[in-house]
Design a protein around this motif. Structure first.
Motif, mmCIF file in Angstrom:
data_model
loop_
_atom_site.group_PDB
_atom_site.id
_atom_site.type_symbol
_atom_site.label_atom_id
_atom_site.label_comp_id
_atom_site.label_asym_id
_atom_site.label_seq_id
_atom_site.Cartn_x
_atom_site.Cartn_y
_atom_site.Cartn_z
ATOM 1 N N MET A 49 0.838 -1.204 0.000
ATOM 2 C CA MET A 49 0.000 0.000 0.000
ATOM 3 C C MET A 49 0.870 1.250 0.000
ATOM 4 S SD MET A 49 -2.680 -0.747 3.060
ATOM 5 C CE MET A 49 -4.361 -0.486 2.544
ATOM 6 N N PHE A 51 0.369 5.556 0.900
ATOM 7 C CA PHE A 51 -0.521 6.614 1.364
ATOM 8 C C PHE A 51 0.111 7.967 1.076
ATOM 9 C CE2 PHE A 51 -1.445 2.918 3.941
ATOM 10 C CZ PHE A 51 -2.824 2.857 3.812
ATOM 11 N N TYR A 91 -7.613 1.808 -5.944
ATOM 12 C CA TYR A 91 -7.387 3.226 -5.707
ATOM 13 C C TYR A 91 -8.413 3.740 -4.711
ATOM 14 C CZ TYR A 91 -5.271 2.941 -10.448
ATOM 15 O OH TYR A 91 -4.544 2.602 -11.551
ATOM 16 N N GLY A 92 -7.956 4.319 -3.630
ATOM 17 C CA GLY A 92 -8.816 5.111 -2.757
ATOM 18 C C GLY A 92 -8.506 6.566 -3.060
ATOM 19 N N LEU A 93 -9.498 7.299 -3.565
ATOM 20 C CA LEU A 93 -9.230 8.664 -4.036
ATOM 21 C C LEU A 93 -10.242 9.649 -3.457
ATOM 22 C CD1 LEU A 93 -8.580 7.775 -7.792
ATOM 23 C CD2 LEU A 93 -6.853 8.341 -6.087
ATOM 24 N N GLU A 130 -7.501 10.617 2.052
ATOM 25 C CA GLU A 130 -6.183 10.836 1.442
ATOM 26 C C GLU A 130 -5.961 9.774 0.363
ATOM 27 O OE1 GLU A 130 -2.531 10.177 3.600
ATOM 28 O OE2 GLU A 130 -3.336 8.514 4.719
ATOM 29 N N THR A 132 -4.888 6.769 -1.433
ATOM 30 C CA THR A 132 -4.523 5.471 -0.892
ATOM 31 C C THR A 132 -4.439 4.499 -2.059
ATOM 32 O OG1 THR A 132 -5.774 5.961 1.109
ATOM 33 C CG2 THR A 132 -5.254 3.647 0.699
ATOM 34 N N LEU A 133 -3.277 3.932 -2.283
ATOM 35 C CA LEU A 133 -3.109 3.036 -3.420
ATOM 36 C C LEU A 133 -2.654 1.685 -2.907
ATOM 37 C CD1 LEU A 133 -1.156 5.583 -5.665
ATOM 38 C CD2 LEU A 133 -3.626 5.148 -5.640
ATOM 39 N N CYS A 134 -3.331 0.643 -3.349
ATOM 40 C CA CYS A 134 -2.995 -0.711 -2.906
ATOM 41 C C CYS A 134 -2.948 -1.607 -4.127
ATOM 42 C CB CYS A 134 -4.060 -1.205 -1.920
ATOM 43 S SG CYS A 134 -3.730 -2.846 -1.243
ATOM 44 N N PHE B 51 -13.027 1.706 3.889
ATOM 45 C CA PHE B 51 -12.517 2.876 4.595
ATOM 46 C C PHE B 51 -13.428 3.199 5.764
ATOM 47 C CE2 PHE B 51 -11.044 3.239 0.257
ATOM 48 C CZ PHE B 51 -9.702 3.452 0.449
ATOM 49 N N ASP B 124 0.207 -6.730 4.509
ATOM 50 C CA ASP B 124 1.034 -5.544 4.665
ATOM 51 C C ASP B 124 0.365 -4.689 5.748
ATOM 52 O OD1 ASP B 124 2.986 -3.642 4.104
ATOM 53 O OD2 ASP B 124 1.848 -2.737 2.481
#
Lengths: 328, 328
Positions: A49, A51, A91-93, A130, A132-134, B51, B124
């Motif tokens: 991940m 951030f 993608y958390g955007l 924020e 957040t890429l995983c 989230f 992770d």
């Protein structure tokens, strides 16, 4: 009450590992990749991940975020000698994210996957506060070519692919706003060592391997713990990145050895190889346009020692660890 | 400038799909799972994020967060008829997170995986501002047993496993602080339909399938788009959850039909089956202690219609979609 800030990331992962039911088809937690038994091969799976606040420097473009996300996952496949099969990206955007940001992010992820012979096969997009890429990368490796983390033996040669300190030089260039695209790209668009990983795996002589995402000293401390061995590292043999050497000539505060020893982000491979086999392995990589440099020896004594002109000093663990510290 | 808040989650995923290089070993983006060609089988991979602000109700315990994270990923494997092979979990957690939170979270994830015949194989842990949970589940399915999303044909029976509205009833119980553990657990600890998915796959007659994580109406709209077909849904055939029927007797504002049609989180499977084969499939599930209920028909005309006592009304798409709306 113990909190993660006191515990640190690696201790947290150890706690998690003790709580999990062990599958009868899998190797243990704590390696770069999970390895699931598929008969003749292992399915490799690894996840990472990123951030915004802790992993994404303000100068990083959306394209580079996508590239980095894929590269750091493919690097773990490389460390196990695997062929990549595909990557899923989540993608958390934030709501205010523009469509062009999403496009560039996707293009960067796609470009890195394709550059290393694989593709993005799926993913998920959600709203968050924020960025957040995983991502999760999969690969396969024949069982007899799989390189574990836990086979290092006293007397083995310690070696690294490529050069060390590129990412560190790029970090300083960014931090001080030196407009050196080539320098910063080494930090922001790392190259996972998949070719090197395959060449090492095919020769079936590597006794342990991991990637250098956390930096050399931190990685040696991890190998020490897993293998109950020590290391003697010869400072003058470290393959310093030409970028950091050049930078240190004009900026005397920069020590290329310190960058090579402690700075993460180079995504080279750290391996151990029996001494009798080392030269052959090194030559094979050379024939394929890659490099492998001996930097020391595995020792029975569980210290990690830096040798410099006849003096022995303890090598400190200055690598990057979350919960306890930040770079950005 | 177009932003994700205007675009919506599904449109964002469509944009992403058009930018990606297509692998020659994979089926297209847009299904519940990626499917990678491994010879006789497909490797299934699916990923989902949660989230704190948008997905985690304040009453959800850390154990339930872990369970939910694993369950929603396994549900996608179930929808393709797959056997689960393993799950990797990534936790983004604030610094102040306690060790006991981490333990409970891990126990919940482990319990769900083990309950459905698989294990957590890696993960992770990183530091972030809000609780961020991402998991990727893998599985395999024989190529001739794989159930795609895109094979629905006019005349096929539309059917669902289990009952509808359980999660909705649980949501209302939580929201109004009714202390009904059994009700809220249906919402907070969903049961992925892996057994049902395998039984459906083995019979090789399901023409399309997806899970009901987004609710029935939203899922029908997705199947409509992928298959260029319509649906007639017979309101009186909907298998209403006994929980929501009971609840509606004492709380007249609650309409069990609305919960069944529009509320997400039931994690049942929505499938289409040729009419001649339907009874056999239904009986097979029954023999194994599972249920499959016909709720309507696939139509050539691309409308989605609700039939109720002879009247036809358009079924609205009221399902859950991120970027545009929230439940919590």
């Amino acid at each position: 009450v113990k909190r993660l800030a006191d515990l640190g990331e690696r201790a947290a992962i150890r706690r998690i590992a003790t709580l999990l039911t062990k599958g009868n088809n899998t190797l243990g937690i704590g390696d770069d990749c999970a390895a699931i038994d598929l008969g003749k091969t292992y399915l490799l799976a690894t996840t990472d991940m990123m951030f915004q606040r802790t992993h994404i420097p303000p100068q990083m473009t959306p394209y580079q975020m996508g590239w980095f996300l894929v590269a750091m996952n493919l690097s773990d496949i490389a460390a196990k000698g695997g062929h990549p099969l595909g990557i899923v990206c989540s993608y958390g955007l934030p709501k205010k994210t523009t469509e062009s940001f999403l496009k560039e992010l996707t293009k960067g992820a796609d470009a890195c996957a394709v550059c290393f012979g694989t593709t993005i096969v799926g993913g998920d997009t959600k709203e968050t506060i924020e960025i957040t890429l995983c991502a999760t990368a999969f690969g396969t490796v024949k069982k007899d070519e799989f390189i574990a983390r836990n086979g290092a033996r006293p007397g083995d040669v310690v070696a690294v692919t490529g050069t060390l300190g590129k990412a560190g030089a790029g970090y300083y260039a960014l931090k001080h706003h030196w407009n050196e695209k080539k320098l910063s790209n080494a930090f922001l668009e790392p190259q996972p060592r998949l070719k090197e990983g395959r060449l090492l795996a095919q020769q079936r002589v590597v006794t342990s391997s991991m990637d250098l995402s956390d930096g050399l000293s931190a990685s040696l401390y991890q190998l020490q713990e897993i293998n109950t061995v020590g290391f003697e590292i010869r400072r003058d043999t470290l393959p310093l990145a030409s970028e950091s050497v050049t930078l240190s000539r004009s900026h005397h505060a920069i020590d290329p050895y310190a960058l090579a020893l402690h700075f993460g982000g180079d995504y080279e491979l750290l391996v151990t190889v029996p001494p009798k086999k080392f030269e052959r392995v090194q030559n094979t990589l050379k024939r394929h346009g890659a490099s492998l440099t001996a930097i020391g020896t595995v020792t029975k004594k569980t210290d990690i020692v830096l040798l410099e002109k006849g003096t022995r000093t303890a090598l400190e663990n200055k690598g990057y660890e979350h919960f306890k510290s930040h770079w950005f």
